[in-house]
Design a protein around this motif. Structure first.
Motif, PDB file in Angstrom:
ATOM      1  N   ALA A 324       0.842 111.762 167.224  1.00 23.31           N
ATOM      2  CA  ALA A 324       1.299 110.511 167.832  1.00 23.31           C
ATOM      3  C   ALA A 324       0.714 109.295 167.132  1.00 23.31           C
ATOM      4  CB  ALA A 324       0.942 110.478 169.313  1.00 23.31           C
ATOM      5  N   GLY A 325      -0.251 109.514 166.230  1.00 28.15           N
ATOM      6  CA  GLY A 325      -0.836 108.408 165.476  1.00 28.15           C
ATOM      7  C   GLY A 325      -2.191 107.949 165.946  1.00 28.15           C
ATOM      8  N   HIS A 326      -2.772 108.610 166.944  1.00 28.61           N
ATOM      9  CA  HIS A 326      -4.071 108.196 167.467  1.00 28.61           C
ATOM     10  C   HIS A 326      -5.202 108.862 166.685  1.00 28.61           C
ATOM     11  CE1 HIS A 326      -1.311 107.952 171.091  1.00 28.61           C
ATOM     12  NE2 HIS A 326      -1.728 106.701 170.944  1.00 28.61           N
ATOM     13  N   LEU A 327      -6.172 108.079 166.300  1.00 27.41           N
ATOM     14  CA  LEU A 327      -7.358 108.611 165.639  1.00 27.41           C
ATOM     15  C   LEU A 327      -8.253 109.251 166.704  1.00 27.41           C
ATOM     16  CD1 LEU A 327      -9.092 108.870 163.049  1.00 27.41           C
ATOM     17  CD2 LEU A 327     -10.119 106.667 163.635  1.00 27.41           C
ATOM     18  N   VAL A 328      -8.478 110.555 166.594  1.00 34.10           N
ATOM     19  CA  VAL A 328      -9.223 111.273 167.625  1.00 34.10           C
ATOM     20  C   VAL A 328     -10.645 111.612 167.191  1.00 34.10           C
ATOM     21  CG1 VAL A 328      -7.147 112.258 168.651  1.00 34.10           C
ATOM     22  CG2 VAL A 328      -8.304 113.503 166.830  1.00 34.10           C
ATOM     23  N   LYS A 329     -10.903 111.663 165.880  1.00 36.68           N
ATOM     24  CA  LYS A 329     -12.250 112.056 165.444  1.00 36.68           C
ATOM     25  C   LYS A 329     -12.481 111.628 164.004  1.00 36.68           C
ATOM     26  CE  LYS A 329     -16.089 114.300 166.491  1.00 36.68           C
ATOM     27  NZ  LYS A 329     -16.947 113.962 167.646  1.00 36.68           N
ATOM     28  N   ILE A 330     -13.713 111.192 163.719  1.00 37.24           N
ATOM     29  CA  ILE A 330     -14.165 110.945 162.350  1.00 37.24           C
ATOM     30  C   ILE A 330     -15.374 111.837 162.114  1.00 37.24           C
ATOM     31  CG2 ILE A 330     -15.052 109.277 160.689  1.00 37.24           C
ATOM     32  CD1 ILE A 330     -13.641 107.081 162.171  1.00 37.24           C
ATOM     33  N   LEU A 331     -15.251 112.773 161.204  1.00 31.06           N
ATOM     34  CA  LEU A 331     -16.345 113.676 160.862  1.00 31.06           C
ATOM     35  C   LEU A 331     -17.119 113.091 159.686  1.00 31.06           C
ATOM     36  CD1 LEU A 331     -14.363 117.061 160.988  1.00 31.06           C
ATOM     37  CD2 LEU A 331     -15.528 115.875 162.853  1.00 31.06           C
ATOM     38  N   GLU A 332     -18.413 112.931 159.868  1.00 34.45           N
ATOM     39  CA  GLU A 332     -19.260 112.367 158.815  1.00 34.45           C
ATOM     40  C   GLU A 332     -20.215 113.437 158.320  1.00 34.45           C
ATOM     41  OE1 GLU A 332     -21.096 108.692 159.675  1.00 34.45           O
ATOM     42  OE2 GLU A 332     -19.358 107.841 160.708  1.00 34.45           O
ATOM     43  N   GLY A 333     -20.102 113.762 157.063  1.00 32.92           N
ATOM     44  CA  GLY A 333     -20.947 114.774 156.449  1.00 32.92           C
ATOM     45  C   GLY A 333     -22.071 114.157 155.643  1.00 32.92           C
ATOM     46  N   PRO A 334     -22.635 114.902 154.711  1.00 28.82           N
ATOM     47  CA  PRO A 334     -23.735 114.396 153.889  1.00 28.82           C
ATOM     48  C   PRO A 334     -23.259 113.328 152.906  1.00 28.82           C
ATOM     49  CG  PRO A 334     -23.031 116.554 153.126  1.00 28.82           C
ATOM     50  CD  PRO A 334     -22.288 116.304 154.399  1.00 28.82           C
ATOM     51  N   LYS A 335     -24.207 112.687 152.256  1.00 32.84           N
ATOM     52  CA  LYS A 335     -23.905 111.614 151.309  1.00 32.84           C
ATOM     53  C   LYS A 335     -23.451 112.206 149.971  1.00 32.84           C
ATOM     54  CE  LYS A 335     -24.983 108.361 154.190  1.00 32.84           C
ATOM     55  NZ  LYS A 335     -23.943 107.486 154.752  1.00 32.84           N
ATOM     56  N   GLU A 336     -22.340 112.918 150.015  1.00 34.88           N
ATOM     57  CA  GLU A 336     -21.746 113.510 148.835  1.00 34.88           C
ATOM     58  C   GLU A 336     -20.243 113.291 148.904  1.00 34.88           C
ATOM     59  OE1 GLU A 336     -22.752 117.581 149.103  1.00 34.88           O
ATOM     60  OE2 GLU A 336     -24.912 117.247 149.190  1.00 34.88           O
ATOM     61  N   ALA A 337     -19.649 112.936 147.790  1.00 36.49           N
ATOM     62  CA  ALA A 337     -18.217 112.674 147.776  1.00 36.49           C
ATOM     63  C   ALA A 337     -17.437 113.942 148.108  1.00 36.49           C
ATOM     64  CB  ALA A 337     -17.797 112.141 146.413  1.00 36.49           C
ATOM     65  N   LEU A 338     -16.323 113.765 148.790  1.00 38.19           N
ATOM     66  CA  LEU A 338     -15.443 114.874 149.149  1.00 38.19           C
ATOM     67  C   LEU A 338     -14.368 115.009 148.073  1.00 38.19           C
ATOM     68  CD1 LEU A 338     -14.044 115.643 152.642  1.00 38.19           C
ATOM     69  CD2 LEU A 338     -12.457 115.476 150.747  1.00 38.19           C
ATOM     70  N   ILE A 339     -14.150 116.231 147.580  1.00 37.26           N
ATOM     71  CA  ILE A 339     -13.161 116.433 146.527  1.00 37.26           C
ATOM     72  C   ILE A 339     -12.019 117.354 146.942  1.00 37.26           C
ATOM     73  CG2 ILE A 339     -14.780 115.952 144.661  1.00 37.26           C
ATOM     74  CD1 ILE A 339     -15.106 118.942 144.256  1.00 37.26           C
ATOM     75  N   ASP A 340     -12.176 118.127 148.013  1.00 31.55           N
ATOM     76  CA  ASP A 340     -11.093 118.995 148.470  1.00 31.55           C
ATOM     77  C   ASP A 340     -11.371 119.427 149.904  1.00 31.55           C
ATOM     78  OD1 ASP A 340      -8.716 120.326 148.400  1.00 31.55           O
ATOM     79  OD2 ASP A 340      -9.410 122.028 147.205  1.00 31.55           O
ATOM     80  N   LEU A 341     -10.314 119.740 150.639  1.00 33.61           N
ATOM     81  CA  LEU A 341     -10.470 120.261 151.998  1.00 33.61           C
ATOM     82  C   LEU A 341      -9.248 121.083 152.368  1.00 33.61           C
ATOM     83  CD1 LEU A 341      -8.592 118.537 154.256  1.00 33.61           C
ATOM     84  CD2 LEU A 341     -10.296 116.806 153.826  1.00 33.61           C
TER      85      LEU A 341
END
Length: 494
Positions: A324-341
């Motif tokens: 529906a377009g609502h932001l439900v969660k922001i996951l914050e990991g370690p101070k390392e760039a994300l390259i794939d998920l």
């Protein structure tokens, strides 16, 4: 975890880092169709297959001819084969069970992404090179068919002009994203002009065009698992979801009917008119405050959630929206760039890869709700004295006992046959699907007394700023659980 005691109002999406996988420097990941196996491409050219249930290595595929970093991994539909693309311009198809190489093809450009045909044709794949238009590659013969990336192309796949320059003398070109539809009869190409082209890859013909608002370069394009929604990620920092109006099967036949019924004279306008009946804009997702770029967007396994990995340097953030377009969660990991998920096909689990080569497993932080056992169940904050009724423990007469069901105890019960699940059962599956690999025991390591093994801090929660990197904290191929990891200082292994 028992499903009845889970609070249904918590939301079916991951929340915290459950553990992480460590083996070399991993660059890209992909689940098999049922999520029982996880393939990871490494920087040394090897491909590691993890048993996702046990978090152990089930197989390691390594080609002595390839020492370059892996750019993408893709499972076949039945799970028996894996397609690996590498930075040395190679495409390698592996047999998962035997661990042997089936075929190897070398392209003229580095494939950033390669996807096997979703049908039974394992010899066909779609490759998206760095400095060329997307192409269909026959892995058996090595022949390539370059796909058109704009309406003006005559089928030769001429690249549109771009500002990018390459030192090897190749023509300037913006990398183009492309993907098969659910059954592989059409290819959806997102070009640098901000258009989605629906291409008949057998005839190298553009059948429809869907322009995107803003006209920004399309960096990613992917279908949901059920084929009903299409996701695009553009340079304007917006993720768009389109509803697929074409049927999942016989899409070419419907396109022919739409082209015949369209009365537009101009060819470009005719393709746009057909495209408006193929895809309809459903939602747009973006971070309206920070306006960040997105590295890797994807759908959840059931298509109910949309995920976007931040492309900001030094950040490991994963945004989760509902459809529906609502932001439900922001996951914050370690101070390392994300390259794939990647999202697990069945469970609410997200697996992400950091720039340092670690694979993080994000899972649901479940809270038990014991009142869900029965509607009249009452949770007590403290002990209360209970006075039973006078007849509460009286023996019930035989007439009031529950009658036995008419079950023949001599009938044999079939415990071997596995019923097909509606989510995974497809009519074109002609071969038994590979879900697990036999475990290969590792040789025992002799115990060494009084030896201290140094280790850095392990991740204690999903908001920790440190990285669970360690030189000798665990053997390669072992899953690390943050709950059992040392928080700080050194650990002594006996």
């Amino acid at each position: 975890m028992n499903a009845p005691i889970i609070d249904p109002l918590q939301g079916d999406f991951p929340e915290v880092i459950e553990e992480y996988l460590e083996h070399g420097v991993m660059k890209c990941i992909a689940f098999n169709r049922r999520g029982t196996l996880l393939a990871a491409g490494c920087a040394d050219g090897s491909c590691i297959i993890w048993d996702f249930e046990t978090r152990g290595i089930a197989k390691e595929l390594h080609d002595k001819d390839c020492v370059a970093a892996i750019t993408s991994v893709c499972w076949s539909k039945d799970g028996h084969c894996i397609l690996v693309s590498a930075a040395d311009k190679s495409l390698t198809l592996w047999d998962v069970v035997s661990g042997e190489k089936i075929t190897r093809t070398t392209l003229q450009q580095t494939p950033l992404q390669a996807r096997l045909h979703p049908g039974s044709a394992k010899s066909l794949c779609l490759a998206c090179p760095l400095s060329s238009a997307p192409m269909i590659v026959d892995l058996n013969t090595g022949s390539t068919t370059v796909l058109p990336v704009s309406v003006s192309d005559t089928g030769a796949g001429l690249p549109p002009p771009s500002r990018n320059k390459f030192s090897d003398g190749s023509p300037p070109f913006t990398p183009t994203a492309a993907c098969f539809n659910k059954y592989g009869d059409l290819v959806y190409v997102g070009n640098s002009k901000g258009e989605i082209l629906i291409v008949d890859h057998k005839n190298k013909q553009v059948r429809a065009v869907v322009p995107i608002s803003g006209g920004s370069v399309i960096k990613n394009i992917v279908f949901s698992r059920n084929g009903q929604y299409l996701l695009t990620n553009s340079n304007d920092r917006t993720i768009r979801i389109y509803e697929n109006l074409l049927p999942l099967k016989d899409g070419l036949k419907v396109l022919d009917e739409l082209s015949t019924s369209c009365d537009e004279v101009d060819e470009a306008e005719k393709l746009k008119a057909v495209g408006s009946k193929c895809l309809a804009l459903f939602r747009e997702f973006q971070d309206s405050i920070t306006k960040i770029h997105w590295k890797v967007p994807c759908f959840s396994g059931d298509g109910e959630w949309v995920v976007g990995g931040s492309a900001s340097k030094g950040e490991h953030k994963i945004y989760i929206w509902d459809r529906a377009g609502h932001l439900v969660k922001i996951l914050e990991g370690p101070k390392e760039a994300l390259i794939d998920l990647a999202w697990h096909p069945v469970h609410p689990i997200v697996v992400s890869v950091s720039l340092t080569g670690l694979v993080y497993i994000w899972a649901k932080d479940y809270t038990e709700n014991w009142s869900a056992f029965a509607p009249d169940f009452k949770e007590l904050e403290e002990n209360e004295e209970y006075i039973e009724r006078e007849d509460e423990f009286d023996l019930m007469p035989e007439t009031e006992k529950v009658k036995d069901t008419d079950v023949n105890e001599d009938d044999e019960v079939d415990i071997m046959t596995v019923e097909n699940e509606s989510v995974f059962s497809d009519s074109d599956m002609s071969q038994e699907e590979l879900c697990f690999l036999p475990a290969v025991p590792c040789p025992d390591v002799p115990e060494q007394q009084d030896k201290c093994v140094g280790s850095t801090s392990k991740l204690t929660d999903s908001n920790h700023s440190g990285s669970p990197l360690s030189e000798e904290a665990g053997q390669n191929g072992q899953a690390m659980n943050h709950a059992s990891s040392p928080v700080e200082g050194n650990i002594i292994l006996f």
